[in-house]
Design a protein around this motif. Structure first.
Motif, PDB file in Angstrom:
ATOM      1  N   ARG A 243       0.761  -1.189  -0.094  1.00 17.93           N
ATOM      2  CA  ARG A 243      -0.196  -0.270  -0.101  1.00 17.93           C
ATOM      3  C   ARG A 243       0.918   0.972   0.050  1.00 17.93           C
ATOM      4  NH1 ARG A 243      -4.559  -1.452   4.465  1.00 17.93           N
ATOM      5  NH2 ARG A 243      -5.688  -3.398   3.532  1.00 17.93           N
ATOM      6  N   LEU A 244       0.580   2.286  -0.952  1.00 15.45           N
ATOM      7  CA  LEU A 244       1.162   3.350  -0.994  1.00 15.45           C
ATOM      8  C   LEU A 244       1.123   4.180   0.178  1.00 15.45           C
ATOM      9  CD1 LEU A 244       1.000   4.475  -4.887  1.00 15.45           C
ATOM     10  CD2 LEU A 244       2.956   3.523  -3.707  1.00 15.45           C
ATOM     11  N   ARG A 245       0.047   4.102   0.884  1.00 14.77           N
ATOM     12  CA  ARG A 245      -0.146   4.971   2.298  1.00 14.77           C
ATOM     13  C   ARG A 245       0.587   4.547   3.357  1.00 14.77           C
ATOM     14  NH1 ARG A 245      -6.344   3.054   3.529  1.00 14.77           N
ATOM     15  NH2 ARG A 245      -6.041   0.768   3.986  1.00 14.77           N
ATOM     16  N   THR A 246       1.008   3.165   3.196  1.00 12.49           N
ATOM     17  CA  THR A 246       1.992   2.675   4.206  1.00 12.49           C
ATOM     18  C   THR A 246       3.453   3.328   3.964  1.00 12.49           C
ATOM     19  OG1 THR A 246       0.906   0.626   4.152  1.00 12.49           O
ATOM     20  CG2 THR A 246       2.952   0.626   5.159  1.00 12.49           C
ATOM     21  N   ILE A 247       3.643   3.404   2.829  1.00 14.20           N
ATOM     22  CA  ILE A 247       5.244   4.012   2.309  1.00 14.20           C
ATOM     23  C   ILE A 247       5.015   5.493   2.835  1.00 14.20           C
ATOM     24  CG2 ILE A 247       6.903   4.450   0.857  1.00 14.20           C
ATOM     25  CD1 ILE A 247       5.941   2.099  -0.725  1.00 14.20           C
ATOM     26  N   ALA A 248       4.053   6.217   2.413  1.00  9.54           N
ATOM     27  CA  ALA A 248       3.864   7.687   2.977  1.00  9.54           C
ATOM     28  C   ALA A 248       3.620   7.595   4.542  1.00  9.54           C
ATOM     29  CB  ALA A 248       2.453   7.887   2.313  1.00  9.54           C
ATOM     30  N   ALA A 249       3.168   6.681   4.860  1.00  9.15           N
ATOM     31  CA  ALA A 249       2.932   6.972   6.465  1.00  9.15           C
ATOM     32  C   ALA A 249       4.507   6.971   7.225  1.00  9.15           C
ATOM     33  CB  ALA A 249       2.266   5.995   7.155  1.00  9.15           C
ATOM     34  N   VAL A 250       5.232   6.252   6.588  1.00 13.64           N
ATOM     35  CA  VAL A 250       6.732   6.002   7.095  1.00 13.64           C
ATOM     36  C   VAL A 250       7.452   7.417   6.885  1.00 13.64           C
ATOM     37  CG1 VAL A 250       8.890   4.874   6.767  1.00 13.64           C
ATOM     38  CG2 VAL A 250       6.760   3.467   6.858  1.00 13.64           C
ATOM     39  N   VAL A 251       7.296   7.787   5.599  1.00 15.05           N
ATOM     40  CA  VAL A 251       7.929   9.356   5.219  1.00 15.05           C
ATOM     41  C   VAL A 251       7.464  10.289   6.006  1.00 15.05           C
ATOM     42  CG1 VAL A 251       8.014  10.614   3.299  1.00 15.05           C
ATOM     43  CG2 VAL A 251       8.291   8.207   2.737  1.00 15.05           C
ATOM     44  N   LEU A 252       6.208  10.404   6.159  1.00 17.15           N
ATOM     45  CA  LEU A 252       5.645  11.428   7.242  1.00 17.15           C
ATOM     46  C   LEU A 252       6.331  11.389   8.566  1.00 17.15           C
ATOM     47  CD1 LEU A 252       2.168  11.612   5.860  1.00 17.15           C
ATOM     48  CD2 LEU A 252       3.909  13.230   5.299  1.00 17.15           C
ATOM     49  N   ALA A 253       6.297  10.313   9.045  1.00 20.30           N
ATOM     50  CA  ALA A 253       6.729   9.893  10.409  1.00 20.30           C
ATOM     51  C   ALA A 253       8.291  10.351  10.688  1.00 20.30           C
ATOM     52  CB  ALA A 253       6.517   8.525  10.884  1.00 20.30           C
ATOM     53  N   LEU A 254       8.997  10.173   9.535  1.00 24.90           N
ATOM     54  CA  LEU A 254      10.399  10.489   9.437  1.00 24.90           C
ATOM     55  C   LEU A 254      10.655  12.065   9.487  1.00 24.90           C
ATOM     56  CD1 LEU A 254      12.037   7.672   7.276  1.00 24.90           C
ATOM     57  CD2 LEU A 254      12.176   8.106   9.718  1.00 24.90           C
ATOM     58  N   ILE A 255       9.782  12.714   9.159  1.00 25.29           N
ATOM     59  CA  ILE A 255      10.025  14.317   8.661  1.00 25.29           C
ATOM     60  C   ILE A 255      10.340  14.918  10.130  1.00 25.29           C
ATOM     61  CG2 ILE A 255       8.975  16.414   7.994  1.00 25.29           C
ATOM     62  CD1 ILE A 255       7.832  14.833   5.606  1.00 25.29           C
ATOM     63  N   PRO A 256       9.302  14.758  10.970  1.00 22.07           N
ATOM     64  CA  PRO A 256       9.638  15.395  12.311  1.00 22.07           C
ATOM     65  C   PRO A 256      11.039  15.171  12.984  1.00 22.07           C
ATOM     66  CG  PRO A 256       7.736  13.973  12.573  1.00 22.07           C
ATOM     67  CD  PRO A 256       8.044  14.023  11.089  1.00 22.07           C
ATOM     68  N   VAL A 257      11.393  13.694  12.669  1.00 20.14           N
ATOM     69  CA  VAL A 257      12.814  13.097  13.495  1.00 20.14           C
ATOM     70  C   VAL A 257      13.715  13.947  12.760  1.00 20.14           C
ATOM     71  CG1 VAL A 257      13.875  11.260  14.143  1.00 20.14           C
ATOM     72  CG2 VAL A 257      11.562  11.060  13.978  1.00 20.14           C
ATOM     73  N   TYR A 258      13.663  13.894  11.339  1.00 23.51           N
ATOM     74  CA  TYR A 258      14.755  14.721  10.801  1.00 23.51           C
ATOM     75  C   TYR A 258      14.890  16.130  11.066  1.00 23.51           C
ATOM     76  CZ  TYR A 258      17.321  15.999   6.494  1.00 23.51           C
ATOM     77  OH  TYR A 258      18.204  16.697   5.772  1.00 23.51           O
ATOM     78  N   VAL A 259      13.815  16.880  11.159  1.00 20.99           N
ATOM     79  CA  VAL A 259      13.813  18.167  11.712  1.00 20.99           C
ATOM     80  C   VAL A 259      14.532  18.218  13.219  1.00 20.99           C
ATOM     81  CG1 VAL A 259      12.444  20.224  12.249  1.00 20.99           C
ATOM     82  CG2 VAL A 259      12.007  18.947  10.294  1.00 20.99           C
ATOM     83  N   ILE A 260      13.956  17.489  14.271  1.00 18.86           N
ATOM     84  CA  ILE A 260      14.436  17.479  15.360  1.00 18.86           C
ATOM     85  C   ILE A 260      16.149  17.162  15.364  1.00 18.86           C
ATOM     86  CG2 ILE A 260      14.512  16.131  17.447  1.00 18.86           C
ATOM     87  CD1 ILE A 260      11.483  15.659  17.200  1.00 18.86           C
TER      88      ILE A 260
END
Length: 457
Positions: A243-260
C-alpha cells in the motif's frame, strides 16, 4: 512482468539523449528553469515506465534514473548563488555515467519473464535470522557504550557544533552503526514465520528501537533514513502487494525526526540560509535544505573537474582497503588528498566523484558500467536464490542507487563493511550441513571413490 523488448531500450535511451541534449543547450542559453525541468520530467517519465514494466517500485535502474537524472535536473535549476555554469567535461561525465550504467545493466541480459522466489516459512531459517538480529543488537549496544566512554560524550547531549563528526573510534564505529541493518532483517524474519512467543517479540522490539536510537543518539540523519529506507525496500520486495499509504506514513513519520535531529546539530535556520545562499531569500528552509543536499553535490563535482590538476590513479577508490586494513595509519599520505567543494560546510559528493578524481572521464564510465553489472547480478540473485538474505544485497544496492547523488558509496569503507557483513549472514543462514554431506556422498558415488569413512563423515 511484461517482457522487455529491444524497442523499449531504444526508446528509453533515445528520449534520454534528446532531453539531455536539449537541457545542455538550454543551460548554455542560460534558460536554467527550462534546462532543469527537461531532465526532471525525463527522470519521472523513465522511473514510472521502468517501475511499471518491472512491476516493482524499487526496480534498481528506475531508482538510479530518478536519483541521477532527476538530481541533475534539480541542480540545473540554479536556485543558489553557489551554483554556476558547468564545464562541458562535467556534462559529459554525467551523461556517460547514465549510459555506462545502462550498458552494464543490459549487457548480456536475457529478455524473458522470470519471477522472484518467494520466502518460505522455515523454522530453521527464521531461527538463524533471529540470531543475526540478536547478534547485531548486542554488538551495536556494546560498541556504542564503548565509544561513548572513550570519547567522553554522546552527540545528542553535546552543545558542541558538529559533535557527531567526532563521535567515533576507528574500527569500532563500523560495528556500532551496523544495527541499522536490523529492521530489514526483521522484515525477512517475520516473512519466514518468526516472531512467535512474547520473549522473541520483546527482543525484536528492543532491537529495532536500538536501530532507531543509535542514529538519533549519534545525531545521524543519514543512518536513520538508511535504516528506514532499507526496511521499506525489503518490505516492498518480499510482499506482492504494498500500500502506497503505508510507505507515505513511514515518510511522514520520519520528517519530524529529521527536523529534530537538524536542531540537535545546532543548525538553525539563519545558519543554514547563510550556507546555502539561495537566490530567493524567502524560500522556506524545508525546501532549501533538501534541495541543496541534492543539487550541491553536482556542483562539488564540477568544482573538482575545473580545479583538479592531477589524477590520483586509484588512491581514492582504494580508501576502503586502507581504512579496513589500518594502512591509513601507517601511510597517512595515502588519504590526504584535497576535496574540491563549493563551501567547506557542504561536503556531500556524488557517487562518481572519486572515480573522476582517480581516472577522469574514463573512470566515471567504467565505474558506471561495473555498478550496472552489479545491479543486474543483485536482481538475478533475488530471483534465483532461496536464501532470503539475498534481499539485503538488493536493498543496499537500491539505497546506493536511489541516493547516487549523495556520496561516493563504493569508495566508502562502511559500504564494504556492510556488504561483507551481509555476505557472512548469507552464508550463515544458507549453510546446510546435511545438504553438504549429501552432495559429498553423491560426488563420491559418481566417481566410485568413496570409502566407508567418507560416507560416515
Amino acid at each position: 512482468m511484461r517482457r522487455r523488448r529491444r524497442d523499449d531500450i531504444i526508446m528509453e535511451y533515445g528520449t534520454y539523449m534528446l532531453m539531455f541534449l536539449a537541457s545542455y543547450i538550454a543551460s548554455l542559453a542560460r534558460l536554467y528553469y527550462v534546462s532543469g525541468i527537461l531532465l526532471i520530467v525525463e527522470a519521472l517519465y523513465l522511473y514510472v515506465h521502468l517501475a511499471r514494466e518491472a512491476e516493482n517500485l524499487v526496480e534498481l535502474r528506475a531508482l538510479f534514473t530518478l536519483a541521477w537524472v532527476g538530481g541533475q535536473g534539480l541542480a540545473c535549476l540554479r536556485l543558489s548563488r553557489l551554483q554556476g555554469d558547468w564545464s562541458y567535461v562535467t556534462w559529459m561525465c554525467f551523461f556517460l555515467a547514465y549510459i555506462g550504467f545502462g550498458i552494464g545493466y543490459e549487457w548480456g541480459r536475457q529478455y524473458r519473464d522470470e519471477e522472484k522466489r518467494e520466502i518460505e516459512r522455515d523454522a530453521v531459517l527464521a531461527g538463524r535470522l533471529y540470531l543475526c538480529i540478536v547478534g547485531l543488537f548486542a554488538v551495536s549496544v556494546l560498541c556504542f557504550v564503548f565509544e561513548a566512554v572513550k570519547v567522553g560524550f554522546i552527540p545528542l547531549f553535546s552543545d558542541k557544533p558538529h559533535a557527531y563528526s567526532y563521535f567515533h573510534v576507528s574500527g569500532v564505529h563500523y560495528f556500532t552503526v551496523s544495527c541499522i541493518l536490523i529492521p530489514a532483517i526483521t522484515v525477512l524474519y517475520l516473512k519466514a514465520g518468526g516472531g512467535k512467543g512474547m520473549g522473541k517479540k520483546a527482543v525484536l522490539v528492543l532491537a529495532n528501537l536500538t536501530a532507531a536510537a543509535v542514529p538519533i543518539l549519534c545525531v545521524s540523519r543519514f543512518q536513520l533514513l538508511f535504516a528506514a529506507g532499507f526496511a521499506v525496500v525489503t518490505y516492498i520486495m518480499v510482499n506482492k502487494t504494498v500500500r502506497l499509504r503505508t510507505i507515505a506514513a513511514v515518510v511522514l513519520a520520519l520528517i519530524p525526526v529529521y527536523v529534530i535531529l537538524t536542531v540537535f546539530r545546532h543548525h538553525d535556520v539563519a545558519y543554514l540560509n547563510s550556507i546555502f545562499e539561495m537566490k530567493y531569500g524567502k524560500m522556506p528552509i524545508f525546501v532549501t535544505q533538501p534541495y541543496m543536499y541534492v543539487a550541491n553535490n553536482f556542483e562539488n563535482f564540477n568544482c573538482m573537474v575545473e580545479q583538479l590538476t592531477a589524477h590520483t590513479w586509484g588512491i581514492r577508490m582504494l580508501f576502503p582497503v586502507f581504512a579496513l586494513t589500518g594502512l591509513k595509519f601507517v601511510f597517512p599520505e595515502l588519504t590526504g588528498q584535497a576535496l574540491y567543494l563549493t563551501k567547506p560546510e557542504l561536503t556531500t559528493l556524488t557517487m562518481f566523484y572519486d572515480a573522476y578524481y582517480d581516472f577522469g572521464i574514463g573512470g566515471v564510465f567504467l565505474l558506471a558500467v561495473l555498478i550496472g553489472v552489479a545491479a543486474k547480478q543483485c536482481i538475478r540473485l533475488v530471483k534465483r536464490s532461496s536464501n532470503p538474505v539475498s534481499y539485503l544485497f538488493y536493498g543496499q544496492m537500491a539505497i546506493y542507487l536511489g541516493l547516487a547523488f549523495f556520496t561516493t558509496w563504493f569508495s566508502n569503507p562502511t559500504t564494504w563493511f556492510w556488504l561483507a557483513l551481509t555476505g557472512l549472514m548469507y552464508w550463515f543462514t544458507g549453510y546446510d550441513k546435511k545438504k553438504k554431506r549429501d552432495d559429498k556422498i553423491e560426488e563420491c558415488l559418481d566417481t566410485s571413490g568413496c570409502g566407508d569413512s567418507d560416507i560416515q563423515a
